[in-house]
Design a protein around this motif. Structure first.
Motif, PDB file in Angstrom:
ATOM      1  N   UNK A 108      32.409  50.415  36.405  1.00 26.14           N
ATOM      2  CA  UNK A 108      32.841  51.272  37.502  1.00 26.14           C
ATOM      3  C   UNK A 108      31.861  51.285  38.677  1.00 26.14           C
ATOM      4  N   UNK A 109      30.574  51.111  38.359  1.00 29.65           N
ATOM      5  CA  UNK A 109      29.578  51.192  39.447  1.00 29.65           C
ATOM      6  C   UNK A 109      29.284  49.817  40.067  1.00 29.65           C
ATOM      7  N   UNK A 110      29.506  48.744  39.300  1.00 34.86           N
ATOM      8  CA  UNK A 110      29.146  47.419  39.813  1.00 34.86           C
ATOM      9  C   UNK A 110      30.330  46.461  39.900  1.00 34.86           C
ATOM     10  N   UNK A 111      30.973  46.241  38.757  1.00 31.80           N
ATOM     11  CA  UNK A 111      32.019  45.213  38.720  1.00 31.80           C
ATOM     12  C   UNK A 111      33.237  45.558  39.591  1.00 31.80           C
ATOM     13  N   UNK A 112      33.781  46.752  39.409  1.00 35.52           N
ATOM     14  CA  UNK A 112      34.976  47.111  40.187  1.00 35.52           C
ATOM     15  C   UNK A 112      34.683  47.147  41.695  1.00 35.52           C
ATOM     16  N   UNK A 113      33.574  47.788  42.120  1.00 35.55           N
ATOM     17  CA  UNK A 113      33.292  47.758  43.563  1.00 35.55           C
ATOM     18  C   UNK A 113      33.112  46.339  44.100  1.00 35.55           C
ATOM     19  N   UNK A 114      32.473  45.462  43.299  1.00 41.77           N
ATOM     20  CA  UNK A 114      32.288  44.076  43.753  1.00 41.77           C
ATOM     21  C   UNK A 114      33.632  43.359  43.863  1.00 41.77           C
ATOM     22  N   UNK A 115      34.549  43.693  42.959  1.00 44.75           N
ATOM     23  CA  UNK A 115      35.883  43.066  43.012  1.00 44.75           C
ATOM     24  C   UNK A 115      36.639  43.459  44.276  1.00 44.75           C
ATOM     25  N   UNK A 116      36.416  44.700  44.694  1.00 44.99           N
ATOM     26  CA  UNK A 116      37.095  45.172  45.909  1.00 44.99           C
ATOM     27  C   UNK A 116      36.664  44.381  47.140  1.00 44.99           C
ATOM     28  N   UNK A 117      35.478  43.803  47.069  1.00 41.89           N
ATOM     29  CA  UNK A 117      34.948  43.021  48.193  1.00 41.89           C
ATOM     30  C   UNK A 117      35.522  41.607  48.233  1.00 41.89           C
ATOM     31  N   UNK A 118      36.220  41.210  47.188  1.00 43.16           N
ATOM     32  CA  UNK A 118      36.748  39.842  47.132  1.00 43.16           C
ATOM     33  C   UNK A 118      38.171  39.796  47.700  1.00 43.16           C
ATOM     34  N   UNK A 119      38.721  38.586  47.731  1.00 43.10           N
ATOM     35  CA  UNK A 119      40.063  38.376  48.261  1.00 43.10           C
ATOM     36  C   UNK A 119      41.148  38.691  47.223  1.00 43.10           C
ATOM     37  N   UNK A 120      40.719  39.011  46.029  1.00 44.57           N
ATOM     38  CA  UNK A 120      41.643  39.191  44.912  1.00 44.57           C
ATOM     39  C   UNK A 120      42.699  40.260  45.213  1.00 44.57           C
ATOM     40  N   UNK A 121      43.955  39.957  44.861  1.00 43.63           N
ATOM     41  CA  UNK A 121      45.037  40.922  45.048  1.00 43.63           C
ATOM     42  C   UNK A 121      45.007  41.916  43.886  1.00 43.63           C
ATOM     43  N   UNK A 122      44.348  43.033  44.118  1.00 45.77           N
ATOM     44  CA  UNK A 122      44.124  43.990  43.029  1.00 45.77           C
ATOM     45  C   UNK A 122      45.402  44.724  42.619  1.00 45.77           C
ATOM     46  N   UNK A 123      46.324  44.856  43.570  1.00 52.37           N
ATOM     47  CA  UNK A 123      47.594  45.509  43.247  1.00 52.37           C
ATOM     48  C   UNK A 123      48.366  44.666  42.241  1.00 52.37           C
ATOM     49  N   UNK A 124      48.425  43.377  42.528  1.00 53.37           N
ATOM     50  CA  UNK A 124      49.155  42.469  41.643  1.00 53.37           C
ATOM     51  C   UNK A 124      48.478  42.425  40.268  1.00 53.37           C
ATOM     52  N   UNK A 125      47.162  42.305  40.298  1.00 50.08           N
ATOM     53  CA  UNK A 125      46.405  42.274  39.046  1.00 50.08           C
ATOM     54  C   UNK A 125      46.626  43.563  38.253  1.00 50.08           C
ATOM     55  N   UNK A 126      46.650  44.673  38.970  1.00 53.95           N
ATOM     56  CA  UNK A 126      46.867  45.973  38.330  1.00 53.95           C
ATOM     57  C   UNK A 126      48.196  46.023  37.600  1.00 53.95           C
ATOM     58  N   UNK A 127      49.245  45.505  38.242  1.00 56.38           N
ATOM     59  CA  UNK A 127      50.541  45.585  37.563  1.00 56.38           C
ATOM     60  C   UNK A 127      50.598  44.610  36.393  1.00 56.38           C
ATOM     61  N   UNK A 128      49.904  43.480  36.493  1.00 56.26           N
ATOM     62  CA  UNK A 128      49.840  42.565  35.351  1.00 56.26           C
ATOM     63  C   UNK A 128      49.101  43.209  34.172  1.00 56.26           C
ATOM     64  N   UNK A 129      48.021  43.907  34.503  1.00 57.58           N
ATOM     65  CA  UNK A 129      47.256  44.594  33.455  1.00 57.58           C
ATOM     66  C   UNK A 129      48.125  45.649  32.765  1.00 57.58           C
ATOM     67  N   UNK A 130      48.859  46.409  33.581  1.00 61.29           N
ATOM     68  CA  UNK A 130      49.696  47.476  33.030  1.00 61.29           C
ATOM     69  C   UNK A 130      50.787  46.900  32.127  1.00 61.29           C
ATOM     70  N   UNK A 131      51.386  45.789  32.582  1.00 61.43           N
ATOM     71  CA  UNK A 131      52.443  45.147  31.805  1.00 61.43           C
ATOM     72  C   UNK A 131      51.926  44.641  30.457  1.00 61.43           C
ATOM     73  N   UNK A 132      50.795  43.984  30.514  1.00 67.19           N
ATOM     74  CA  UNK A 132      50.211  43.420  29.294  1.00 67.19           C
ATOM     75  C   UNK A 132      49.788  44.534  28.332  1.00 67.19           C
ATOM     76  N   UNK A 133      49.320  45.633  28.916  1.00 70.52           N
ATOM     77  CA  UNK A 133      48.907  46.769  28.089  1.00 70.52           C
ATOM     78  C   UNK A 133      50.112  47.310  27.300  1.00 70.52           C
ATOM     79  N   UNK A 134      51.237  47.481  27.980  1.00 69.58           N
ATOM     80  CA  UNK A 134      52.437  47.986  27.308  1.00 69.58           C
ATOM     81  C   UNK A 134      52.878  47.037  26.193  1.00 69.58           C
TER      82      UNK A 134
END
Ligand SMILES: [Fe+2]
Ligand SMILES: [Fe+2]
Length: 186
Positions: A108-134
């Motif tokens: 939460x203090x390092x990895x996630x903030x660093x990810x926000x600085x990248x070009x990664x589509x976090x919304x898309x990744x988030x929904x993939x994570x949620x789907x896989x979790x279910x």
């Protein structure tokens, strides 16, 4: 969603610490299941994407996280194979809790903030994570109400309101008792 998972497992660990032996087994099972799903979706989806998006220096964070998952999984396997009667059982859960606390802080203090600085589509990744979790929860036969949710808060809330209702009832009873007592005096 990942942060919600973190909060939910923290709540379960806190519940475990206060629980007596009869409740420990079920709580430990829920902790292990929740962490198994959570670590798996991170390993399958989050960490590989993070490695792609990060430069070499930041990649180290992801390798660290993966190594920490490895240690957590060893503890989870031992807990799942044990019972609360084992003298090692509670210490294993305590060590797992400490590991997870450290790991969650780094995410939460390092990895996630660093990810926000990248070009990664976090919304898309988030929904993939949620789907896989279910999907994984279904495979593991975890009921929706057993899903990573802050159950503790909810039950505390209902306990509080039930207590308030009881208090209110008792209050009105004593008020009417007082008024009938004063009527009797008059
Ligand atoms: Fe993680
Ligand atoms: Fe995590």
């Amino acid at each position: 969603m990942l942060k919600q998972d973190h909060r939910a497992v923290e709540a379960l660990f806190a519940e475990f610490e206060d629980a007596d032996e009869s409740e420990q087994s079920e709580l430990a099972t829920r902790i292990c299941q929740m962490l198994t799903v959570h670590t798996q979706i991170e390993e399958e989806l989050l960490y590989p994407r993070a490695k792609e998006a990060f430069d070499e220096e930041d990649d180290e964070m992801v390798y660290e996280a993966e190594i920490e998952h490895g240690s957590a999984k060893e503890l989870i396997a031992k807990i799942e194979a044990g019972t609360p009667e084992d003298p090692e059982f509670k210490p294993l859960v305590t060590v797992l809790m400490e590991y997870v606390k450290h790991h969650v802080k780094e995410e939460e203090k390092e990895l996630f903030p660093a990810l926000k600085e990248t070009e990664l589509d976090l919304k898309e990744l988030g929904s993939q994570l949620a789907q896989r979790k279910m999907q994984l929860m279904e495979q593991m036969g975890i009921e929706a109400e057993e899903a990573p949710e802050p159950r503790r808060k909810r039950s505390t809330g209902s306990r509080t309101s039930a207590a308030k209702r009881r208090q209110a009832r008792a209050g009105s009873r004593s008020k009417s008792a007082r008024s009938s007592a004063s009527r009797a005096r008059h």
